[in-house]
Enzyme design. Structure first.
Site, short mmCIF file in Angstrom:
data_model
loop_
_atom_site.label_atom_id
_atom_site.label_comp_id
_atom_site.label_asym_id
_atom_site.label_seq_id
_atom_site.Cartn_x
_atom_site.Cartn_y
_atom_site.Cartn_z
N TYR A 217 0.13 -10.29 4.53
CA TYR A 217 0.64 -9.10 5.21
C TYR A 217 1.31 -9.50 6.52
CZ TYR A 217 -1.77 -5.71 2.19
OH TYR A 217 -2.17 -4.95 1.14
N HIS B 275 4.48 -10.21 2.80
CA HIS B 275 3.99 -8.94 2.28
C HIS B 275 4.31 -7.79 3.24
CE1 HIS B 275 1.41 -7.17 -0.90
NE2 HIS B 275 1.09 -6.29 0.04
N GLU C 183 7.54 -5.06 -2.11
CA GLU C 183 7.70 -3.62 -2.23
C GLU C 183 8.59 -2.95 -1.18
OE1 GLU C 183 3.91 -1.71 -2.87
OE2 GLU C 183 3.68 -2.72 -4.80
N GLU D 32 2.69 -8.14 -9.12
CA GLU D 32 1.54 -7.28 -8.81
C GLU D 32 1.40 -6.20 -9.86
OE1 GLU D 32 1.25 -6.06 -4.68
OE2 GLU D 32 0.49 -4.09 -5.29
N ALA E 13 -1.60 3.76 -8.22
CA ALA E 13 -1.01 2.78 -7.31
C ALA E 13 -1.70 2.69 -5.96
CB ALA E 13 0.48 3.09 -7.09
N TRP F 261 -3.56 -7.33 -9.12
CA TRP F 261 -4.04 -6.88 -7.82
C TRP F 261 -5.43 -6.28 -8.00
CZ3 TRP F 261 -1.92 -7.31 -2.96
CH2 TRP F 261 -2.56 -6.58 -1.94
#
Length: 423
Positions: free
Chosen positions: A116, A152, A191, A327, A333, A366
């Site tokens: 992240y 991420h 994403e 992922e 989600a 994930w």
């Protein structure tokens, strides 16, 4: 349209909540758990002798041939493994013993290292986060399994946002150290999405500032990063590594580079015709990201039968672009609210070459964590107790899938032929 799409995509917006609901073993900051002085992040290239019989020793430096991820000899290969969660929350889950268990007990051949950037990650503790990343890259190399270095991003969802301005320095640094490492793959941005802020304390999943994050914005970002990675590979005479590039709408609109006007919130169904174009990235060994969550991405939107059929869409996309599913989850989600193993089967069977392009698609689940959410592979508190096989329902399923795919074992309880999607 955007309000209508929020019903389809609410879970994806809520994925950021994975960082709000912490693991039992919270870590204030990521710390290295290495017991030696050999795991460092010096700017010198790391060298590896991969263990005989290991996945990397077998497949070598991976490459992309047309639609297909291939081994060093050009033979199609499928990687199947797990993704970490952020180690600022689940630090006890990511150490040598855990990764050894993932390889030996779970039979992974790839581990996605989800680093992240915001959400208390790299931008908060850059050196500690980077050192932990390097530690895990090195462990993967010593065990002979592949790893994906994942920048991420999540909120904001624009990879060009100012808070991600450290991306060039990060990728320069990591790709210099690992320029000659066969086991290292790169994921440039997790994403990309339209959500730029979440500042409602009563509804922390709710997006409060939006913009259309298009493929062209993602490509602008990628075109600033890829040459850096390639230059470092060139400097040691190594082939260019696999680079996986995020796609709009939380990695849902995979062929946005091939369609004019394919972006989140465009008011179109996935099946609506759009003008063709070719805005693919012009480099070798590039793949495009797809993410799915079984209860979210399926045959239609929950509130409109037949609308947004992701099975039909991806069945055809796999005949146009090389795809890596970095992922996936068996839940909604947000990582919670239910489990659907039959629909997960449907996706993973499609990835076995049962699609328009006969493409074999690699994937990571994930997540290997002991977070309280249903998508976690381990029960809460398992990592602190070093119980690497104390599985949840999701973990039990994924562990069986990995054994079937990566060892050829037979198990009639997963990947059931009756769940095959037929268009």
């Amino acid at each position: 349209y955007f309000l209508r799409m929020k019903k389809v995509l609410l879970g994806l917006v809520a994925l950021a909540m994975l960082g709000i609901t912490s693991c039992k073993n919270d870590a204030a900051a990521p710390q290295s758990t290495s017991t030696t002085d050999s795991v460092t992040c010096a700017a010198t290239a790391s060298k590896y002798v991969y263990p005989e019989g290991s996945p990397v020793a077998k497949y070598g430096k991976l490459k992309v041939n047309h639609l297909q991820l291939c081994d060093q000899y050009g033979v199609p290969v499928q990687l199947a493994g797990l993704s970490t969660m952020g180690w600022q929350w689940c630090g006890d889950c990511y150490n040598r013993e855990a990764i050894e268990a993932m390889k030996n007990d779970w039979n992974i051949n790839v581990l996605r290292l989800a680093m992240y950037v915001e959400e208390g990650g790299y931008n908060t503790t850059p050196e500690a986060t980077f050192n932990k990343l390097c530690e895990m890259i090195d462990i993967c190399g010593e065990l002979g399994i592949y790893c994906i270095v994942d920048w991420h991003i999540l909120t904001p969802g624009n990879p060009l946002a100012e808070c991600y301005s450290g991306a060039k320095d990060f990728f320069q640094r990591v790709s210099s150290k690992y320029a000659g490492a066969d086991h290292v793959l790169y994921e440039l941005c997790n994403e990309p999405n339209n959500c730029q802020e979440k500042n409602n304390p009563e509804k922390p999943w709710e997006c409060t500032r939006e913009e259309n994050v298009t493929w062209d914005m993602i490509a602008e970002y990628a075109n600033g990063i890829i040459p850096l990675i390639h230059a470092n590979a060139d400097s040691v005479g190594a082939p260019h590594p696999i680079i996986i590039v995020g796609t709009p709408q939380w990695c849902q609109l995979v062929d946005a580079s091939l369609k004019e006007g394919m972006y989140q919130g465009n008011g179109k169904d996935l099946s609506d015709p759009l003008p063709a174009r070719d805005a693919r990235l012009k480099y070798d060994n590039i793949m495009y990201t797809f993410h799915f969550y079984a209860l979210e991405h399926k045959e239609s939107a929950d509130d409109k039968p037949g609308y947004y059929n992701f099975y039909s869409y991806m069945y055809d996309v796999l005949n146009t672009l090389p795809v890596f599913c970095t992922e996936y989850g068996v839940t909604f989600a947000d990582g919670d609210r239910g489990i659907d193993l039959e629909r997960t089967d449907k996706w993973l069977l499609m990835f076995q070459g049962n699609n328009a392009g006969k493409q074999i698609v690699s994937h990571c689940n994930w997540s290997f964590s002991d977070n309280e959410r249903l998508s976690s592979a381990l029960v809460p508190g398992a990592c602190a107790r070093k119980e690497w096989n104390n599985v949840t329902t999701s973990g039990e399923y994924v562990k069986k899938v990995l054994k079937v795919i990566n060892t050829g074992a037979e198990d009639t309880t997963v990947l059931k032929p009756s769940n095959l999607y037929v268009k």
